[in-house]
Write a protein that holds these residues in place. Structure first.
Motif: not given
Length: 205
Positions: A1-7, A39-47, A144-145
């Protein structure tokens, strides 16, 4: 599971985390919010998982706030390798998809964009493209991504396409990604885990 919540984080905290995990990346925090960077970091972790998994030619990113169509499994099998495209949207609300300019991937027609496509709620991304982004010596991110992937970037811009038959129907929700091993691998969006989505993916995959 990947995710980064920067809010809920300060830009300083986000910057420190990014330097540790992605030292070649630099976010323009004058233009991007903490949520957009997250959001960017969440996608990049998956990539990054995709790049490092040499047996997986492609990766499916699906947000957790979508409704899955009955034809999802067949579509994913057809797009197990999206070449010659770097990224294929699994459906889009954008009207900037050509009816005539299209290419064949497996048994699916993939249509070329005729303008910017602003959706990231469901797409297939190739391992080659993920590696090309992550292995850049320096990568400055200013948009934004969804803008970047959809054609509003200069370097390195992906070759994108989209399916005209909608494979996802978006609802409101958060933006992170979660991985589950399938072929191609599947990233499921999550800031909060939703049991109904997990059951839906298990049924179609």
């Amino acid at each position: 599971r990947f995710g980064f919540d920067g809010r809920t984080l300060t830009m300083a905290a986000i910057g420190e985390w990014t330097r540790r995990h992605f030292p070649n990346l630099e976010f323009d925090t004058e233009r991007l919010s903490g949520a957009e960077v997250g959001c960017w970091l969440s996608h990049l972790l998956a990539w990054r998982w995709l790049r490092d998994n040499t047996t997986t030619p492609a990766f499916v990113v699906i947000e957790d706030d979508v409704v899955l169509s009955a034809g999802l499994a067949a579509t994913l099998r057809a797009l197990v390798d999206p070449a010659p495209y770097d990224l294929v949207y699994l459906g889009t609300s954008s009207r900037n998809i050509s009816t005539r300019r299209r290419g064949r991937v497996g048994n699916r027609w993939v249509h070329e964009p005729v303008g910017t496509v602003l959706n990231t709620w469901g797409y297939v991304v190739s391992r080659t493209y993920a590696g090309r982004i992550l292995d850049l010596p320096r990568f400055s991110i200013r948009v934004p991504i969804d803008h970047f992937l959809g054609g509003n970037s200069h370097t390195p811009q992906p070759r994108i396409g989209g399916l005209r038959q909608v494979q996802r129907q978006q609802r409101q929700g958060a933006q992170c990604v979660q991985q589950q091993a399938h072929q191609p691998a599947v990233a499921r969006g999550c800031c909060t885990r939703r049991a109904n989505l997990d059951r839906g993916l298990d049924q179609v995959l």
